[in-house]
Design a protein around this motif. Structure first.
Motif: not given
Length: 698
Positions: A555-580
């Protein structure tokens, strides 16, 4: 019969005479002339150390900062369990040859009782002001047979005279204390951070200096060499020193690595990283990196200690590329190295020992296409005799040649190591490695420079012979050592990210490995949930995952990540570039550049609903020295996108050299909108770039 005996004796005499004349002539073959700059004895001793440690410990340790401002409370320094012998023992067991301690970092706080400032351990509660961290480490190094090095920051955010001529006298006085009172010092290390905001004795202002002239380095260098004749000096300032930085703190130097620079002139990143082929001074590369993401101890990084595969990559990309490895231990507030850090360093030492335990070239037969003067003194066998002072070399006019190692039977190997006799200069410009497989030569690796040591990795091959081909060299090549090894495989932990939609994506480094994971923070094994594709998740999450190889049951060493809130409802305002929306995709390897005619520039995000926020995180572009890294910021919150409250402002210290997650905390705030304002970047221009932006919620 008597005549036959006389003739036989004469024949033997002629043969003996021929042998004497022949071997005398061979032994008188002149050694090659040096080519270009060559290392000093101090630089040679330093290079042969290969691996040594940094110790970062200061008031920053108690304030959870990367760089102290210079006004931190001296009473915070009280490491009740400090044990320099623990540091020395761990370094010794990890195969390191020395320790460099941050005697004074940018905050100006001194780990020794300096007579020139009150901002030192002599006024801290630790040992009632009678402690001396540098002395304790010097004694521990002597006990464990390690060399002692000193880091002393030229920048001092505490001292009232910083930026004035008077400070240089203060600075030199402190250097003299450190080089006079603690025995032999193998290296002195001057950080490249110079000038900026600071306490400065209560002035609380921004002070700038011209780093190329302010420190007047040459008289300082002269004093250092008089006090410590065997020392080497590390500095990336205006005056060239004995050793060079490699342009990154990530743990690697260029695949091409010349140990040369020019004594004068600018040193752009390319020169730092790759050296200068025709440089006029010997200035070899030291690779400095930390065993954790940052240099000082942060409790949040207890689960971010570098894995064994990461550390092995660092080994091959530093020592294996003609550099040395300076690996940092952040000391905990109690004065000890964290157990996880200790285990990681010892695991690295064990893995290195296992990888290079058996040199398959030992006792093998050798031959070369050319040997200098056909002399045994320079024969191909000298490259595998284990003596660093002997070497195989060719006639002066031969700069391309081959050396063949015959194992005598099919032999499996996946590592190749070569060393040049650098006392006479660094010469090799390019080479290849071939293996004789089933009667046919097959190229398994190729590279450019060799220098003191070069190690190449490649897939395991089984062959009866190996051939080193020098395909380009400044002059006749001098190969002092060759090693061939069969290193065991080390599984790399998988990568874990969560995208904006909340999908958990786990990717193994080896596509053939299986992945097992947990979502509750428990340790995974082959009985845990097997990953088969993206997993939809929501809310806060703690993920641990391993790569698993069924055939070997490793087995490999353990990858460990902590995540906060899901960001699916977040919107970037004032910027039209979808790459943002790259900045919300969960992948730090992707980045977006914000167009700005001038700074400051704002990034405004609608969270889609009210959240209770206690901090934010910013990840700069991961690309090496890529533009747009934010260094100074402000962060605002708002309930309605109209009334804004400033909740955090400051700097991201050392972010240019260490482009990792930056976390900033503040008091609890309820908000639907957040504004991240870039005030300044590391290049002092208008480029602003983000890899990720996230929040810390309550």
């Amino acid at each position: 019969m008597k005549l036959k005996r006389i003739l036989a004796q004469k024949s033997r005499f002629r043969m003996l005479l021929f042998a004497v004349v022949f071997f005398t002539a061979c032994s008188n073959v002149e050694v090659p002339e040096p080519v270009g700059p060559v290392p000093s004895e101090n630089q040679l001793r330093w290079q042969e150390m290969e691996h040594y440690s940094f110790i970062h410990f200061s008031l920053n340790t108690y304030t959870d900062q990367s760089w102290g401002f210079g006004d931190e409370d001296i009473n915070l320094f009280n490491p009740t369990e400090l044990d320099a012998r623990q540091w020395a023992r761990i370094c010794k067991e990890a195969g390191m040859k020395g320790i460099i301690i941050t005697a004074k970092h940018h905050s100006g706080f001194c780990l020794w009782p300096s007579e020139y400032t009150e901002y030192s351990v002599k006024n801290a509660p630790w040992k009632d002001g009678k402690g001396d961290v540098v002395r304790e480490l010097a004694d521990a190094c002597e006990e464990y047979g390690l060399k002692l090095g000193i880091y002393v920051s030229p920048w001092d955010r505490n001292h009232p005279d910083y930026g004035k001529p008077e400070y240089i006298t203060y600075f030199r006085n402190q250097i003299k204390e450190l080089l006079t009172n603690y025995g032999p010092i193998f290296e002195i290390w001057f950080d490249g951070a110079n000038g900026g905001t600071g306490y400065y004795g209560g002035a609380n202002e921004n002070r700038k200096i011209d780093r190329t002239t302010y420190y007047d380095w040459q008289p300082t260098y002269q004093m250092i060499r008089e006090l410590q004749p065997d020392i080497v000096i590390w500095n990336d300032g205006g005056d060239r020193a004995d050793l060079r930085w490699v342009g990154t703190e990530g743990g690697w130097v260029g695949e091409t690595n010349w140990s040369l620079l020019n004594a004068t002139g600018d040193v752009p990143w390319e020169m730092l990283h790759f050296g200068v082929e025709d440089g006029d001074s010997w200035v070899p590369a030291e690779v400095n990196t930390s065993i954790r993401p940052e240099w000082f101890y942060h409790p949040s990084e207890d689960e971010k200690v570098k894995t064994l595969p990461h550390l092995m990559d660092t080994y091959y990309h530093s020592i294996g590329r003609n550099g040395t490895l300076l690996l940092n231990f952040p000391i905990m507030p109690n004065g000890l190295i964290h157990p996880t850090d200790e285990k990681a360093a010892l695991d690295l030492a064990q893995a290195v020992e296992e990888a290079f335990a058996v040199n398959l070239a030992d006792h093998a037969k050798t031959e070369a296409t050319n040997v200098r003067g056909k002399s045994r003194k320079f024969s191909a066998s000298k490259a595998i005799d284990g003596d660093k002072e002997t070497y195989w070399t060719t006639d002066d006019d031969v700069t391309t040649a081959s050396l063949t190692i015959d194992f005598g039977k099919p032999t499996a190997f996946n590592r190749f190591m070569a060393q040049e006799h650098i006392r006479l200069g660094q010469r090799v410009k390019s080479f290849t490695v071939e293996a004789l497989v089933a009667g046919e030569w097959k190229e398994v690796a190729k590279a450019t420079t060799i220098g003191y040591k070069r190690i190449l990795r490649f897939p395991t091959v089984e062959a009866t012979k190996l051939r080193l081909n020098i395909t380009g060299s400044k002059a006749c090549p001098l190969i002092s050592n060759i090693g061939v090894y069969d290193a065991p495989q080390i599984l790399t932990p998988p990568t874990v990210i969560r995208n904006q939609a909340g999908e958990l994506i786990i990717t193994p480094a080896d596509p053939e490995s299986e992945v097992f994971y947990t979502l509750d923070g428990s340790e995974p094994n082959s009985s845990a949930t097997k990953y088969s594709g993206p997993v939809q998740t929501d809310g806060k999450l703690e993920v641990k995952a391993i790569a698993y190889e069924p055939a070997s049951q490793k087995s490999s060493a353990v990858s460990h990540e902590k995540f906060d809130q899901v960001r699916k409802d977040w919107k970037i305002l004032g910027i039209e570039d979808e790459n943002a929306y790259t900045i919300l995709d969960g992948n730090p390897a992707t980045a977006w550049q914000q167009k700005a005619e001038a700074l400051p520039v704002d990034l405004v995000i609608d969270l889609g609903g009210e959240l209770t926020i206690i901090g934010f995180r910013y990840h700069p572009d991961m690309g090496l020295w890529n533009p747009g890294i934010i260094s100074d910021y402000q962060f605002f919150v708002s309930p309605d996108n109209k009334k804004w409250k400033l909740v955090s402002e400051g700097e991201f210290p050392n972010i240019k050299n260490n482009p990792l997650w930056q976390a900033k905390s503040f008091g609890e705030e309820k908000a639907r909108y957040v504004k991240f304002r870039a005030l300044r970047n590391t290049e002092n221009n208008n480029n602003i770039k983000y890899a990720e932006v996230d929040l810390i919620t309550n």
